[in-house]
Design a protein around this motif. Structure first.
Motif, short mmCIF file in Angstrom:
data_model
loop_
_atom_site.label_atom_id
_atom_site.label_comp_id
_atom_site.label_asym_id
_atom_site.label_seq_id
_atom_site.Cartn_x
_atom_site.Cartn_y
_atom_site.Cartn_z
N ASP A 4 0.82 -1.28 0.15
CA ASP A 4 0.11 -0.12 0.03
C ASP A 4 0.75 1.44 -0.27
N SER A 5 2.14 1.32 -0.40
CA SER A 5 3.03 2.42 -0.36
C SER A 5 2.74 3.25 -1.42
N THR A 6 2.54 4.45 -1.07
CA THR A 6 2.22 5.40 -2.11
C THR A 6 3.50 5.95 -2.80
N THR A 7 4.63 5.70 -2.05
CA THR A 7 6.13 6.45 -2.78
C THR A 7 6.89 5.24 -3.35
N GLU A 8 6.13 3.91 -3.59
CA GLU A 8 7.33 3.23 -4.36
C GLU A 8 7.50 3.19 -5.65
N ASP A 9 6.82 4.03 -6.34
CA ASP A 9 6.78 4.39 -7.84
C ASP A 9 7.58 5.78 -7.91
N LEU A 10 7.94 6.26 -6.88
CA LEU A 10 8.47 7.77 -7.10
C LEU A 10 10.05 7.81 -7.25
N VAL A 11 10.59 8.40 -8.16
CA VAL A 11 12.05 8.24 -8.51
C VAL A 11 12.74 9.71 -8.02
N GLU A 12 13.69 9.56 -7.27
CA GLU A 12 14.13 10.80 -6.71
C GLU A 12 14.85 11.40 -7.76
N ALA A 13 14.74 12.68 -7.79
CA ALA A 13 15.09 13.93 -8.67
C ALA A 13 16.49 14.04 -8.34
N PRO A 14 17.76 14.14 -9.33
CA PRO A 14 18.79 14.70 -8.67
C PRO A 14 18.72 16.02 -8.52
N ARG A 15 19.52 16.60 -7.49
CA ARG A 15 19.68 18.03 -7.20
C ARG A 15 20.16 18.88 -8.50
N GLY A 16 19.49 20.05 -8.61
CA GLY A 16 19.89 20.94 -9.72
C GLY A 16 20.99 21.99 -9.26
N PHE A 17 21.65 22.56 -10.20
CA PHE A 17 22.80 23.22 -9.75
C PHE A 17 22.17 24.28 -8.84
N ARG A 18 20.83 24.99 -8.89
CA ARG A 18 20.67 25.99 -8.01
C ARG A 18 20.35 25.37 -6.56
N GLY A 19 19.70 24.38 -6.55
CA GLY A 19 19.66 23.43 -5.24
C GLY A 19 21.01 23.43 -4.42
N GLN A 20 21.98 23.03 -5.20
CA GLN A 20 23.18 22.69 -4.72
C GLN A 20 23.96 24.04 -4.16
N LEU A 21 23.87 25.28 -5.26
CA LEU A 21 24.21 26.38 -4.74
C LEU A 21 23.59 26.90 -3.34
N ALA A 22 22.41 27.04 -3.28
CA ALA A 22 21.58 27.36 -2.16
C ALA A 22 21.71 26.47 -0.90
N HIS A 23 22.27 25.17 -0.94
CA HIS A 23 22.45 24.54 0.01
C HIS A 23 23.72 24.79 0.60
N ARG A 24 24.67 24.90 -0.29
CA ARG A 24 26.19 25.26 -0.04
C ARG A 24 26.20 26.73 0.68
N THR A 25 25.47 27.69 0.02
CA THR A 25 25.48 29.09 0.56
C THR A 25 25.13 29.00 1.78
N GLY A 26 23.87 28.48 2.15
CA GLY A 26 23.35 28.47 3.37
C GLY A 26 24.30 27.94 4.57
N LEU A 27 25.01 26.84 4.03
CA LEU A 27 25.70 26.07 4.99
C LEU A 27 27.17 27.03 5.28
N GLY A 28 27.41 27.74 4.22
CA GLY A 28 28.48 28.77 4.41
C GLY A 28 28.25 29.83 5.59
N ILE A 29 26.98 30.23 5.12
CA ILE A 29 26.46 31.45 6.25
C ILE A 29 26.29 30.55 7.77
#
Length: 173
Positions: free
Chosen positions: A5-30
């Motif tokens: 009864d899983s609602t997530t078994e067919d979902l595929v994890e999307a790779p992080r885009g460049f903007r997501g990586q940049l935002a993550h690294r910027t936040g961590l740097g701050i």
């Protein structure tokens, strides 16, 4: 038969885009920058000393340059005159500084105090010797959300200014 009864078994994890990586690294740097600044003492209380001389008079003001609500905000004034003091010494201060302080007491206590718009005038009995030292026991008032107060301390003798020092206190949240 096993039922899923899983609602997530067919979902595929999307790779992080460049903007997501940049935002993550910027936040961590701050966060790391704030942590390093705090550990180095740049975000905590600090004191500064300002000195001025004129006509044989010397005024030294040690004050809180950075403080936080509820933290000590010392103010120490040292008035020096090589010939000593024969009359009471008056110290003129801006009153806006005291709007942000939880005032405790002067050491020694002034023998007189008066006010005018924007100014407070404290009079101290002449000390024996060439140095008058005055300390204010104060803390930054609770509930302060930050701000900067510019102030001037002026020594007056017989109501005439003899030397003055400008200083500022920053209250950080």
């Amino acid at each position: 038969m096993a039922r899923t009864d899983s609602t997530t078994e067919d979902l595929v994890e999307a790779p992080r885009g460049f903007r997501g990586q940049l935002a993550h690294r910027t936040g961590l740097g701050i966060v790391v920058l704030i942590l390093v600044a705090g550990l180095a003492g740049f975000l905590g209380p600090r004191t500064s000393t300002e000195t001025a001389s004129a006509g044989g008079w010397r005024l030294t003001v040690e004050h809180a340059s950075v403080t936080r609500a509820g933290q000590p905000a010392p103010l120490h004034l040292r008035v020096e005159h090589p010939d000593g003091f024969t009359t009471p010494v008056q110290i003129d201060l801006c009153d806006n500084l005291f709007d942000h302080l939880d005032f405790q007491n002067w050491y020694p206590n002034p023998s007189a105090e008066t006010s005018s718009p924007g100014r407070l005038l404290y009079e101290f009995d002449p000390p024996s010797g060439p140095v008058l030292e005055v300390s204010l026991d104060a803390r930054a008032a609770p509930g302060q959300w930050g701000g900067y107060e510019h102030c001037r301390a002026t020594v007056l003798v017989d109501d005439a200014p003899v030397v003055g020092v400008e200083f500022g206190v920053r209250v950080v949240p």
